[in-house]
Design a protein around this motif. Structure first.
Motif, PDB file in Angstrom:
ATOM      1  N   GLY A 195      50.324  33.124  27.558  1.00 17.78           N
ATOM      2  CA  GLY A 195      49.559  33.660  28.781  1.00 17.78           C
ATOM      3  C   GLY A 195      50.075  33.027  29.915  1.00 17.78           C
ATOM      4  O   GLY A 195      50.699  33.629  30.928  1.00 17.78           O
ATOM      5  N   THR A 196      50.698  31.648  29.930  1.00 21.61           N
ATOM      6  CA  THR A 196      51.382  31.050  31.092  1.00 21.61           C
ATOM      7  C   THR A 196      52.694  31.391  31.264  1.00 21.61           C
ATOM      8  O   THR A 196      53.256  31.432  32.137  1.00 21.61           O
ATOM      9  CB  THR A 196      51.103  29.384  30.531  1.00 21.61           C
ATOM     10  N   ILE A 197      53.150  31.626  30.055  1.00 21.58           N
ATOM     11  CA  ILE A 197      54.914  32.279  30.130  1.00 21.58           C
ATOM     12  C   ILE A 197      54.661  33.612  30.777  1.00 21.58           C
ATOM     13  O   ILE A 197      55.680  33.997  31.528  1.00 21.58           O
ATOM     14  CB  ILE A 197      55.416  32.144  28.676  1.00 21.58           C
ATOM     15  N   GLY A 198      53.774  34.237  30.197  1.00 23.42           N
ATOM     16  CA  GLY A 198      53.684  35.641  31.042  1.00 23.42           C
ATOM     17  C   GLY A 198      53.407  35.778  32.471  1.00 23.42           C
ATOM     18  O   GLY A 198      53.954  36.481  33.054  1.00 23.42           O
ATOM     19  N   ILE A 199      52.607  34.844  32.648  1.00 22.59           N
ATOM     20  CA  ILE A 199      52.428  34.843  34.130  1.00 22.59           C
ATOM     21  C   ILE A 199      53.541  34.459  34.906  1.00 22.59           C
ATOM     22  O   ILE A 199      53.869  34.656  35.998  1.00 22.59           O
ATOM     23  CB  ILE A 199      51.217  33.792  34.639  1.00 22.59           C
ATOM     24  N   ALA A 200      54.209  33.317  34.399  1.00 23.42           N
ATOM     25  CA  ALA A 200      55.281  32.684  35.274  1.00 23.42           C
ATOM     26  C   ALA A 200      56.541  33.762  35.176  1.00 23.42           C
ATOM     27  O   ALA A 200      57.256  33.956  35.864  1.00 23.42           O
ATOM     28  CB  ALA A 200      55.937  31.469  34.305  1.00 23.42           C
ATOM     29  N   ALA A 233      47.152  27.570  35.363  1.00 22.37           N
ATOM     30  CA  ALA A 233      46.490  28.040  34.131  1.00 22.37           C
ATOM     31  C   ALA A 233      47.174  26.665  33.166  1.00 22.37           C
ATOM     32  O   ALA A 233      46.207  26.434  32.438  1.00 22.37           O
ATOM     33  CB  ALA A 233      47.265  29.391  33.800  1.00 22.37           C
ATOM     34  N   THR A 234      48.262  26.095  33.480  1.00 22.30           N
ATOM     35  CA  THR A 234      48.594  25.116  32.482  1.00 22.30           C
ATOM     36  C   THR A 234      47.653  23.804  32.705  1.00 22.30           C
ATOM     37  O   THR A 234      47.355  23.380  31.847  1.00 22.30           O
ATOM     38  CB  THR A 234      49.921  24.625  32.804  1.00 22.30           C
ATOM     39  N   GLY A 235      47.574  23.602  33.853  1.00 21.42           N
ATOM     40  CA  GLY A 235      46.630  22.374  34.460  1.00 21.42           C
ATOM     41  C   GLY A 235      45.372  22.656  33.949  1.00 21.42           C
ATOM     42  O   GLY A 235      44.655  21.699  33.496  1.00 21.42           O
ATOM     43  N   VAL A 236      44.545  23.735  34.077  1.00 25.96           N
ATOM     44  CA  VAL A 236      43.280  23.766  33.364  1.00 25.96           C
ATOM     45  C   VAL A 236      43.247  23.878  32.115  1.00 25.96           C
ATOM     46  O   VAL A 236      41.984  23.192  31.432  1.00 25.96           O
ATOM     47  CB  VAL A 236      42.881  25.359  34.115  1.00 25.96           C
ATOM     48  N   ASN A 237      44.082  24.135  31.385  1.00 29.91           N
ATOM     49  CA  ASN A 237      44.068  24.071  29.694  1.00 29.91           C
ATOM     50  C   ASN A 237      44.864  23.044  29.262  1.00 29.91           C
ATOM     51  O   ASN A 237      45.147  22.954  28.235  1.00 29.91           O
ATOM     52  CB  ASN A 237      44.731  25.492  29.327  1.00 29.91           C
ATOM     53  N   LEU A 238      45.074  22.015  30.194  1.00 24.00           N
ATOM     54  CA  LEU A 238      45.968  20.825  29.516  1.00 24.00           C
ATOM     55  C   LEU A 238      45.131  20.085  28.473  1.00 24.00           C
ATOM     56  O   LEU A 238      45.726  19.641  27.427  1.00 24.00           O
ATOM     57  CB  LEU A 238      46.113  19.844  30.774  1.00 24.00           C
ATOM     58  N   CYS A 239      44.065  19.957  28.619  1.00 27.71           N
ATOM     59  CA  CYS A 239      43.259  19.383  27.432  1.00 27.71           C
ATOM     60  C   CYS A 239      43.478  20.206  26.237  1.00 27.71           C
ATOM     61  O   CYS A 239      43.484  19.422  25.148  1.00 27.71           O
ATOM     62  CB  CYS A 239      41.729  19.200  27.845  1.00 27.71           C
ATOM     63  N   ILE A 258      35.666  22.605  27.761  1.00 26.87           N
ATOM     64  CA  ILE A 258      34.445  23.027  27.802  1.00 26.87           C
ATOM     65  C   ILE A 258      34.009  23.245  29.195  1.00 26.87           C
ATOM     66  O   ILE A 258      33.622  24.362  29.734  1.00 26.87           O
ATOM     67  CB  ILE A 258      33.328  22.745  26.909  1.00 26.87           C
ATOM     68  N   ALA A 259      34.080  22.043  30.027  1.00 28.08           N
ATOM     69  CA  ALA A 259      33.307  21.744  31.263  1.00 28.08           C
ATOM     70  C   ALA A 259      34.714  22.664  32.194  1.00 28.08           C
ATOM     71  O   ALA A 259      33.930  23.257  33.156  1.00 28.08           O
ATOM     72  CB  ALA A 259      33.920  20.260  31.837  1.00 28.08           C
ATOM     73  N   PHE A 260      35.867  22.758  31.711  1.00 25.00           N
ATOM     74  CA  PHE A 260      36.793  23.487  32.492  1.00 25.00           C
ATOM     75  C   PHE A 260      36.738  25.035  32.416  1.00 25.00           C
ATOM     76  O   PHE A 260      36.526  25.944  33.084  1.00 25.00           O
ATOM     77  CB  PHE A 260      38.354  23.169  32.172  1.00 25.00           C
ATOM     78  N   GLY A 261      36.195  25.448  31.140  1.00 28.29           N
ATOM     79  CA  GLY A 261      35.789  26.819  30.938  1.00 28.29           C
ATOM     80  C   GLY A 261      34.713  27.256  31.748  1.00 28.29           C
ATOM     81  O   GLY A 261      34.479  28.227  32.215  1.00 28.29           O
ATOM     82  N   LEU A 262      33.588  26.427  31.492  1.00 28.31           N
ATOM     83  CA  LEU A 262      32.241  26.640  32.414  1.00 28.31           C
ATOM     84  C   LEU A 262      32.630  26.808  34.077  1.00 28.31           C
ATOM     85  O   LEU A 262      32.186  27.629  34.706  1.00 28.31           O
ATOM     86  CB  LEU A 262      31.284  25.449  32.337  1.00 28.31           C
ATOM     87  N   GLY A 263      33.542  25.958  34.556  1.00 31.41           N
ATOM     88  CA  GLY A 263      34.052  25.992  35.955  1.00 31.41           C
ATOM     89  C   GLY A 263      34.736  27.374  36.254  1.00 31.41           C
ATOM     90  O   GLY A 263      34.571  27.964  37.088  1.00 31.41           O
ATOM     91  N   GLY A 264      35.602  27.652  35.320  1.00 28.61           N
ATOM     92  CA  GLY A 264      36.413  28.921  35.293  1.00 28.61           C
ATOM     93  C   GLY A 264      35.322  30.301  35.292  1.00 28.61           C
ATOM     94  O   GLY A 264      35.471  31.004  36.227  1.00 28.61           O
TER      95      GLY A 264
END
Length: 171
Positions: A76-81, A92-98, A128-134
């Motif tokens: 997804g990140t490669i596609g967005i870039a 997207a990379t920062g939110v999914n870094l964990c 999970i917290a990042f996903g809830l924030g998203g």
């Protein structure tokens, strides 16, 4: 010389046999079922509990879930870039870094210790917290990471996973 161990009173044949030959001890006494005699015990002298030899299914399932999620994030990140929006790709990379770090740790599940399991549980809990924030911000892409991270935490928190990561290692 008399027999010091009398036969049980309910066994008349043993009473007659013991009175006829007092050198034979009675056969009604139980033996000692200690760990040296009984191989069914998992603990003996110098032996610990039986450790799993193959990776349990819950650990393999967690490993696969983390790998699939990490691969989807990378694609997804490669596609967005590639579409010309590097700022969104970076977000997207920062939110999914964990999740990406846990994907790297998933490669070591075969030989890793309990610290890797605990680290992956913590990383996926943060994810999970990042996903809830998203989800709260209206990003439907956060749902996949949220569900996958929750599944990984549940799988890695099970007893079989703990036994796998805490097993003794041979060097």
């Amino acid at each position: 010389m008399s027999n010091q161990f009398p036969s049980p009173p309910h066994d008349p044949q043993a009473n007659q046999a013991n009175q006829a030959n007092p050198a034979n001890p009675p056969s009604g006494l139980p033996g000692y079922p200690g760990p040296a005699q009984d191989p069914a015990y998992g603990y003996g002298y110098g032996y610990g509990p039986v450790v799993p030899q193959n990776m349990p299914g819950v650990v393999r399932a967690a490993q696969i879930v983390v790998w699939v999620l990490s691969g989807l994030v990378l694609l997804g990140t490669i596609g967005i870039a590639a579409s010309g929006d590097p700022q969104t790709a970076g977000a997207a990379t920062g939110v999914n870094l964990c999740l990406l770090v846990a994907g790297g740790f998933a490669f070591t599940f075969k030989n890793a210790g309990n610290g890797v399991r605990v680290t992956c549980i913590v990383l996926m809990s943060v994810q999970i917290a990042f996903g809830l924030g998203g989800l709260a911000s209206g990003n439907p892409g956060g749902l996949l990471g949220l569900l996958g991270s929750a599944a990984s935490v549940i799988l890695l928190a099970q007893g079989a996973a703990g036994a796998w990561f805490k097993r003794p290692r041979t060097h």
